[in-house]
Design an enzyme around this catalytic site. Structure first.
Site, mmCIF file in Angstrom:
data_model
loop_
_atom_site.group_PDB
_atom_site.id
_atom_site.type_symbol
_atom_site.label_atom_id
_atom_site.label_comp_id
_atom_site.label_asym_id
_atom_site.label_seq_id
_atom_site.Cartn_x
_atom_site.Cartn_y
_atom_site.Cartn_z
ATOM 1 N N TYR A 210 24.309 -7.993 -6.063
ATOM 2 C CA TYR A 210 22.982 -8.381 -5.604
ATOM 3 C C TYR A 210 21.879 -7.439 -6.071
ATOM 4 C CZ TYR A 210 24.253 -5.052 -1.881
ATOM 5 O OH TYR A 210 24.672 -3.950 -1.183
ATOM 6 N N CYS A 211 22.208 -6.424 -6.842
ATOM 7 C CA CYS A 211 21.218 -5.415 -7.215
ATOM 8 C C CYS A 211 20.371 -5.880 -8.386
ATOM 9 C CB CYS A 211 21.888 -4.080 -7.538
ATOM 10 S SG CYS A 211 20.678 -2.752 -7.820
ATOM 11 N N CYS B 273 6.814 0.063 6.610
ATOM 12 C CA CYS B 273 5.806 -0.669 5.842
ATOM 13 C C CYS B 273 5.943 -2.176 5.961
ATOM 14 C CB CYS B 273 5.827 -0.234 4.381
ATOM 15 S SG CYS B 273 7.372 -0.588 3.493
ATOM 16 N N ASP C 93 8.179 -0.269 -4.759
ATOM 17 C CA ASP C 93 9.540 -0.292 -5.284
ATOM 18 C C ASP C 93 10.019 -1.710 -5.550
ATOM 19 O OD1 ASP C 93 12.199 0.721 -5.877
ATOM 20 O OD2 ASP C 93 12.782 -0.017 -3.908
ATOM 21 N N CYS D 241 1.173 -17.484 10.987
ATOM 22 C CA CYS D 241 1.477 -16.089 11.328
ATOM 23 C C CYS D 241 0.388 -15.467 12.185
ATOM 24 C CB CYS D 241 1.660 -15.261 10.056
ATOM 25 S SG CYS D 241 3.102 -15.690 9.072
ATOM 26 N N CYS E 281 0.893 -16.319 15.722
ATOM 27 C CA CYS E 281 2.253 -16.130 16.246
ATOM 28 C C CYS E 281 2.285 -15.100 17.367
ATOM 29 C CB CYS E 281 3.175 -15.684 15.105
ATOM 30 S SG CYS E 281 4.888 -15.404 15.621
ATOM 31 N N CYS F 132 7.505 -8.289 4.739
ATOM 32 C CA CYS F 132 7.217 -7.812 3.389
ATOM 33 C C CYS F 132 6.663 -8.938 2.508
ATOM 34 C CB CYS F 132 8.483 -7.239 2.764
ATOM 35 S SG CYS F 132 8.215 -6.543 1.108
ATOM 36 N N CYS G 204 11.147 -15.507 8.271
ATOM 37 C CA CYS G 204 10.362 -15.756 9.480
ATOM 38 C C CYS G 204 11.212 -16.225 10.657
ATOM 39 C CB CYS G 204 9.260 -16.765 9.186
ATOM 40 S SG CYS G 204 8.330 -17.273 10.657
#
Length: 418
Positions: A26-27, A283, A305, A346, A349, A359, A378
């Site tokens: 999965y990387c 974050c 990143d 959102c 919400c 993110c 979500c």
């Protein structure tokens, strides 16, 4: 005169770029190698010194953290990190404390590494996805074989030499149905005190999906495509949103009744801060972002990143000062768009205060009323944050009464007995 940032920003540095001794299925970061076709993927002494000097100069606080990641940063060898520490000492200002963290797959650790980490107070993140069968589902070596035994050997060395470490566990299709097996393995067999759960969401375009489903390993794809944050599809390895919520809920229910104050799970600590009125500790759940950047091995600086790709390159620190790159209008706009692009679904919400849309990299599905920009996770986040509401309120009241949050375990137990 050196310029200092008005706010602290964080750099995730990748001295070996995307190179790694493993080929985890999965990387997607493995694909970033194609951005630097002629590179040896080793941070030069010039880039290292420029980075350390500029990063120290730019930070406004008294604590500066250097985060070494990859790829696999231990591929750089111990000499590289000895140089890094010497440069940190050279450029440290009076009254400044410097810390180092390093994220590793653990397979290359030996006695020398363990002693070095202990002597220099490194905090190590080690990647483990659960018990052997769950870990080996996707975390494989270049030959496609599981890496569990090698990782456990590295972990035992960290324990033997009393190195501070935490567990980073990715949650994906291979382990999403086994939350308590995963958590109890970490707690009971590894005796882990600090755990992070990171959801695997491999977002792709329809044309890339068949290739991506094969994995990002070189033998899976003769011509490995560059992974970018585009598309509204996702790989079969990606965690299911509802199952991710159920995964967190199951672990929370065990933790809140048995392990508060003994085991620290990042998602739960961050949630408690949000319920206490202090959001933004992580974050992905902050109202805005843009303060966690990524530095490639050649000095290229990227917005995040998760966005190490051409459109999000800010510049190179050998050509433009780090402080200037980190605070340019383009980067500020990148961070602010997390808030300004939030869908109405959102904004209205009930758990927005804890989630803030998650993110941006995962905002690629539509809301129930058809608006773009809803986070793929979500459904899981909403289920999780609603599920933990009552215990969180109890812990907040305990904190305000200057009592330990761990007392929630007694309160819940007493309520269950009634």
């Amino acid at each position: 005169m050196n310029k200092t940032a008005q706010f602290p920003f964080h750099i995730m540095s990748k001295p070996s770029g995307a190179t790694c001794n493993l080929d985890c299925k999965y990387c997607y970061f493995l694909s970033k190698e194609v951005m630097y076709p002629q590179s040896n993927f080793r941070m030069s002494d010039a880039v290292l010194e420029a980075y350390i000097r500029q990063y120290i100069e730019s930070q406004p606080g008294n604590l500066i953290t250097f985060a070494w990641q990859g790829g696999e940063p231990t591929l750089m060898g111990l000499d590289f990190f000895h140089k890094a520490l010497a440069l940190q000492k050279k450029y440290t200002k009076p009254g400044i404390k410097i810390e180092n963290t390093l994220q590793t797959n653990g397979t290359l650790l030996d006695v020398k590494w363990a002693k070095f980490f202990k002597k220099n107070n490194f905090l190590i993140g080690i990647s483990i996805d659960g018990p052997e069968d769950l870990h080996n589902a996707y975390r494989v070596d270049k030959g496609g074989k599981g890496t569990f035994s090698q990782v456990m050997r590295g972990l035992k060395l960290l324990e033997k030499y009393s190195v501070d470490y935490n567990i980073l566990c990715t949650v994906h299709a291979g382990n999403q149905d086994h939350p308590l097996r995963v958590y109890r393995f970490f707690r009971d067999e590894l005796r882990a005190a600090f755990i992070q759960f990171i959801p695997i969401v491999e977002r792709v375009t329809p044309d890339i999906l068949p290739i991506a489903n094969l994995g990002w390993r070189e033998e899976s794809n003769a011509e490995r495509p560059l992974y970018t944050q585009q598309g509204d599809k996702y790989t079969q390895r990606s965690v299911n949103a509802k199952k991710y919520g159920a995964f967190l809920n199951a672990i929370f229910d065990e933790w809140v009744r048995k392990d508060v104050g003994r085991v620290f799970v990042q998602h739960f600590d961050v949630a408690l801060a949000a319920w206490y009125g202090q959001p933004g500790a992580l974050c992905i759940f902050a109202p805005t972002c843009g303060q966690a950047l990524a530095l490639e091995h050649n000095g290229d600086l990227f917005s995040c990143d998760h966005y190490v790709e051409p459109d999000y390159k800010l510049g190179n620190i050998l050509e433009t000062p780090l402080i200037q790159l980190a605070t340019v209008k383009k980067q500020r706009r990148f961070g602010e768009e997390k808030l300004t692009s939030l869908p109405r679904y959102c904004r209205e919400c009930e758990v927005r205060f804890a989630c803030h849309g998650g993110c941006p990299k995962n905002r690629f599905i539509r809301t129930p009323d058809g608006e773009e920009g809803l986070n793929y996770l979500c459904a899981g986040y909403k289920a999780f944050f609603n599920h933990i509401d009552e215990p969180m309120k109890i812990m907040v009241n305990l904190l305000k009464a200057q009592r330990p949050p761990a007392e929630v375990m007694q309160i819940l137990a007493a309520g269950k007995d009634k």
